[in-house]
Design an enzyme around this catalytic site. Structure first.
Site, PDB file in Angstrom:
ATOM      1  N   GLY A   9      10.743  65.182  -5.624  1.00 25.40           N
ATOM      2  CA  GLY A   9      11.055  65.043  -4.207  1.00 25.40           C
ATOM      3  C   GLY A   9       9.823  64.615  -3.424  1.00 25.40           C
ATOM      4  O   GLY A   9       9.014  63.829  -3.896  1.00 25.40           O
ATOM      5  N   GLY A  58      -3.099  44.497 -29.082  1.00 28.17           N
ATOM      6  CA  GLY A  58      -3.118  45.086 -27.735  1.00 28.17           C
ATOM      7  C   GLY A  58      -1.767  45.665 -27.373  1.00 28.17           C
ATOM      8  O   GLY A  58      -1.668  46.765 -26.829  1.00 28.17           O
ATOM      9  N   GLU A  93      -0.295  42.439 -20.940  1.00 27.24           N
ATOM     10  CA  GLU A  93      -0.019  42.321 -22.386  1.00 27.24           C
ATOM     11  C   GLU A  93       1.368  41.720 -22.639  1.00 27.24           C
ATOM     12  O   GLU A  93       2.098  42.167 -23.514  1.00 27.24           O
ATOM     13  CB  GLU A  93      -0.145  43.687 -23.086  1.00 27.24           C
ATOM     14  CG  GLU A  93      -1.530  44.301 -23.026  1.00 27.24           C
ATOM     15  CD  GLU A  93      -2.513  43.637 -23.977  1.00 27.24           C
ATOM     16  OE1 GLU A  93      -2.091  42.827 -24.836  1.00 27.24           O
ATOM     17  OE2 GLU A  93      -3.722  43.907 -23.844  1.00 27.24           O
ATOM     18  N   ILE A  95      12.471  63.555  -9.041  1.00 26.55           N
ATOM     19  CA  ILE A  95      12.705  64.976  -9.337  1.00 26.55           C
ATOM     20  C   ILE A  95      11.771  65.853  -8.507  1.00 26.55           C
ATOM     21  O   ILE A  95      12.156  66.918  -8.027  1.00 26.55           O
ATOM     22  CB  ILE A  95      12.522  65.239 -10.854  1.00 26.55           C
ATOM     23  CG1 ILE A  95      13.702  64.634 -11.625  1.00 26.55           C
ATOM     24  CG2 ILE A  95      12.385  66.733 -11.147  1.00 26.55           C
ATOM     25  CD1 ILE A  95      13.523  64.593 -13.127  1.00 26.55           C
ATOM     26  N   GLU A 145      -6.514  33.926 -17.041  1.00 27.14           N
ATOM     27  CA  GLU A 145      -7.296  33.218 -16.029  1.00 27.14           C
ATOM     28  C   GLU A 145      -6.594  33.345 -14.677  1.00 27.14           C
ATOM     29  O   GLU A 145      -5.406  33.705 -14.621  1.00 27.14           O
ATOM     30  CB  GLU A 145      -7.441  31.748 -16.434  1.00 27.14           C
ATOM     31  CG  GLU A 145      -8.236  31.610 -17.726  1.00 27.14           C
ATOM     32  CD  GLU A 145      -8.492  30.165 -18.129  1.00 27.14           C
ATOM     33  OE1 GLU A 145      -8.018  29.240 -17.431  1.00 27.14           O
ATOM     34  OE2 GLU A 145      -9.176  29.969 -19.144  1.00 27.14           O
ATOM     35  N   PRO A 146      -7.296  33.000 -13.583  1.00 21.95           N
ATOM     36  CA  PRO A 146      -6.661  33.157 -12.268  1.00 21.95           C
ATOM     37  C   PRO A 146      -5.317  32.430 -12.188  1.00 21.95           C
ATOM     38  O   PRO A 146      -4.387  32.904 -11.548  1.00 21.95           O
ATOM     39  CB  PRO A 146      -7.688  32.542 -11.313  1.00 21.95           C
ATOM     40  CG  PRO A 146      -9.001  32.722 -12.006  1.00 21.95           C
ATOM     41  CD  PRO A 146      -8.712  32.605 -13.478  1.00 21.95           C
ATOM     42  N   GLN A 170      23.376  68.364 -12.268  1.00 24.44           N
ATOM     43  CA  GLN A 170      23.685  67.333 -13.262  1.00 24.44           C
ATOM     44  C   GLN A 170      22.866  66.057 -13.102  1.00 24.44           C
ATOM     45  O   GLN A 170      22.463  65.434 -14.082  1.00 24.44           O
ATOM     46  CB  GLN A 170      25.174  66.989 -13.207  1.00 24.44           C
ATOM     47  CG  GLN A 170      26.040  68.072 -13.841  1.00 24.44           C
ATOM     48  CD  GLN A 170      27.478  67.643 -13.991  1.00 24.44           C
ATOM     49  OE1 GLN A 170      27.956  66.821 -13.240  1.00 24.44           O
ATOM     50  NE2 GLN A 170      28.159  68.196 -14.964  1.00 24.44           N
ATOM     51  N   ASP A 215      -0.894  41.004 -30.350  1.00 22.64           N
ATOM     52  CA  ASP A 215      -0.113  41.937 -31.185  1.00 22.64           C
ATOM     53  C   ASP A 215      -0.784  43.311 -31.203  1.00 22.64           C
ATOM     54  O   ASP A 215      -0.119  44.344 -31.070  1.00 22.64           O
ATOM     55  CB  ASP A 215      -0.033  41.440 -32.630  1.00 22.64           C
ATOM     56  CG  ASP A 215       0.925  40.271 -32.793  1.00 22.64           C
ATOM     57  OD1 ASP A 215       1.647  39.948 -31.837  1.00 22.64           O
ATOM     58  OD2 ASP A 215       0.943  39.684 -33.900  1.00 22.64           O
TER      59      ASP A 215
END
Lengths: 399, 260
Positions: free
Chosen positions: A339, A242, A363, A337, A125-126, A279, A240
């Protein structure tokens, strides 16, 4: 212990992967337009909307592990496709499968599992998400009907679904707030219902996320799932299911980020070598590869537990918590990665990054799952037997 | 109608196929799939069955890896399957394969139509369908893009062939062998019901003794396999102030290099 997928699992994976690959260009277009991609009819036609339900209830007779694999493949393409499975199958169809009477299964579950009707779960709910026991929407009993009033918010498929599983407060006097809740199957075409999509979302832009307002909506008593006052427990079991789909989907997102990063890192050169030879790029790639395997093991264990009839609340929470955080990290690293190119929608990693942020919140936020896992470990929380347990997978019974 | 569709397992199209240091073809750990061209043949066979009744038997020659292709065809809707495997078939060529496949058609018996994909993406010869037809003594219609008419009772059909110049319409008698072109239309997805059936299917294996033949002589041997020579590619950016200027320079370059 056998880690191998069955032939059936592998073929399901391959089939859904093909669909997901074909969906990617459509997703890119609709994500950019910020409109729901029109892919539900195709998913229904292929039977994807019935994975995780026995054949006798209109489903495909495929087990809980298959459902996880399907979610992984769908979110490899885009989170919106997996969201469909989270709410249509996890929150709605499987909750009816778990708690529904035979009449409710025939009336509502069969068309849902066949993909003739679309379902969703309307719980948040909101003003109430994590603090679910204190939701404010009400259901007042009047003869053979309940009269629903209130508003639900952040509901996936709000504007596309035909049915919703809705939990409301039916007893404001209950000693403990969570005991005053009841759950209903609501026909969203009923008089008194208004709904709309939320604009301006960070991610899941090719999907419907919206609100549903209920004003004096009459729901027949026979549409109540379980007993009056059982709504909190029913909703937690819906979560559960979901969370299981979200966990599996997030693993797909990690794999998508990994594949995109490996492709880019082996082609893009800096300082005279492919950046994959640096690396610090390797570190990011290694983390994605590790997290993919770990997330997969967690959701497959949860799927196995459900197949075996073992309560999977703890494992789905852990899988969801780990995989969604790892997916966001993977998407973040993938952008890095790539960029500057990762900062534009020329590459999919930008979309992965936006989509990955949402699943850390919905969830069950990471904070909630952290507390759940701590309480399990400390012995403050134990799973008590339910009045009705989720049916395990039975290869004969489900065909 | 009694229909047979022959399929083959091949490396995935996304696989990087190369020749290793020992001279053997390798595609790393890329998955094996139903030969993509054969998917069109399965689709055509299934559509023919749906229009005229009967059954489709999928047949593949090969070791257990051939089950990948067979299961995919079963999941698409084929009724049953046969795998042909024999240690004596370790070495083969297109003609020896065709002899085995023709023997299988004869053993199945009363077959009305045999479908093939236009070629396999590994060997890429496209010879086996025609050779099988010749050995059976049946008409062969290659590169079928559509059937205009098919009279199962009268034993005739008319097909459109997709050829370089356009479409050629051919009338033929049944039984016949056809190969199917991509123009036939998109192959269907396997259904989940089909997947469940295919995953549990017990596929019978026929040996050469079952077919009642000796190992056919292999006439073509691959004496050496090698990777294609690396191509030197140079990239040149055409620059200019306006698109028109760039286009003009590009056109001059194309003409100078005799591309056009």
């Amino acid at each position: 212990m056998d880690f191998a997928l069955t032939e059936e699992h592998k073929m399901v994976q391959e089939m859904v992967r093909k669909f997901a690959n074909e969906a990617i260009p459509i997703i890119r277009e609709y994500d950019r337009k910020h409109e729901p991609a029109p892919l539900l009819p195709r998913m229904a036609e292929l039977g994807i909307l019935g994975v995780g339900i026995p054949v006798k209830y209109g489903g495909q007779g495929l087990d809980y592990i298959s459902l996880g694999l399907v979610c992984e493949e769908l979110e490899y393409a885009d989170s919106t496709l997996r969201v469909v499975m989270a709410v249509h199958m996890g929150l709605c169809a499987q909750t009816i499968f778990h708690w529904g009477t035979e009449e409710q299964k025939q009336k509502f579950l069969v068309p849902l599992a066949k993909g003739e009707k679309i379902g969703c779960g309307a719980f948040t709910e909101p003003g109430h998400g994590s603090d679910f026991a204190h939701i404010q929407m009400t259901g007042r009993r009047e003869g053979d009907y309940y009269i629903l009033n209130g508003e639900k918010m952040w509901i996936s498929l709000a504007t596309l679904a035909d049915y919703a599983i809705v939990t409301v407060r039916t007893n404001p006097e209950a000693e403990k707030p969570h005991r005053g809740l009841s759950t209903f199957i609501v026909d969203l075409h009923s008089p008194g219902i208004k709904r709309g999509d939320i604009k301006g979302k960070l991610g899941v832009r090719a999907g419907s996320t919206g609100w549903i307002a209920f004003q004096d909506v009459k729901v027949p008593v026979e549409n109540r799932l379980g007993e009056e006052g059982e709504g909190f427990k029913i909703t937690m079991t819906a979560f559960d299911r979901g969370r299981y789909t979200v966990a599996a989907g997030a693993v797909g997102l990690i794999r998508a980020a990994l594949d995109a990063s490996v492709n880019y890192a082996t082609e893009r050169k800096t300082f005279g070598v492919p950046i994959g030879q640096h690396q610090l790029i390797k570190q990011k790639i290694a983390r994605m590869a590790r997290d993919y395997e770990m997330g997969k093991l967690l959701y497959l264990k949860a799927g196995w537990q459900m197949n075996e009839g073992i309560r999977a609340t703890r494992m789905t929470s852990m899988a969801k918590w780990f995989a969604t955080e790892a997916a966001f990290q993977a998407a973040h690293d993938a952008v890095q990665i790539h960029g500057a190119y990762g900062f534009s929608d020329e590459y999919d990693v930008e979309r992965f990054f936006r989509n990955g942020r949402g699943s850390i919140i919905y969830e069950g936020s990471s904070e909630i799952h952290t507390l759940i896992q701590a309480d399990y470990a400390l012995g403050y929380r134990r799973d008590k037997p339910l009045r009705i347990e989720l049916p395990p997978y039975d290869p004969e019974e489900w065909q | 109608m009694k229909i047979v569709v022959f399929v083959k397992v091949t490396p995935d199209t996304a696989a990087t196929v190369k020749v290793d240091d020992s001279g053997n073809v390798t595609w790393g750990d890329a998955p094996l799939v139903l030969n993509p061209w054969d998917e069109y043949a399965v689709e055509a066979a299934l559509q023919t069955k749906e229009a005229h009744g009967g059954s489709v038997t999928v047949v593949s020659m090969g070791d257990e890896s051939a089950l990948e292709a067979i299961r995919r065809a079963l999941a698409m809707g084929c009724n049953d399957a046969i795998r042909i495997d024999d240690p004596a078939l370790a070495e083969d060529d297109t003609l020896s394969t065709a002899k085995v496949l023709a023997a299988a058609v004869q053993k199945i018996g009363d077959v009305d139509m045999v479908f093939f994909g236009r070629q396999a993406i590994d060997g890429d010869t496209g010879l086996t369908p025609a050779q099988t037809a010749r050995l059976l003594g049946w008409p062969y219609v290659g590169l079928v893009a559509a059937f205009r008419e098919l009279d199962a009772d009268g034993g005739t059909f008319t097909a459109e062939r997709a050829i370089e110049e356009g479409r050629q319409v051919v009338a033929s008698k049944l039984p016949a062998v056809v190969s199917v072109a991509k123009d036939y239309g998109e192959p269907r997805y396997p259904s989940f019901m089909g997947i469940r059936k295919a995953a549990r299917a017990k596929v019978p294996v026929w040996s050469l003794a079952d077919l009642g033949i000796e190992a056919p002589a292999v006439k073509v041997r691959l004496t050496q396999l090698m990777n294609p020579p690396k191509r030197e590619v140079q990239c040149e950016f055409i620059e200019g102030e306006t698109p028109e200027e760039i286009a003009e320079k590009l056109a001059d370059k194309i003409l100078a290099e005799k591309v056009l």
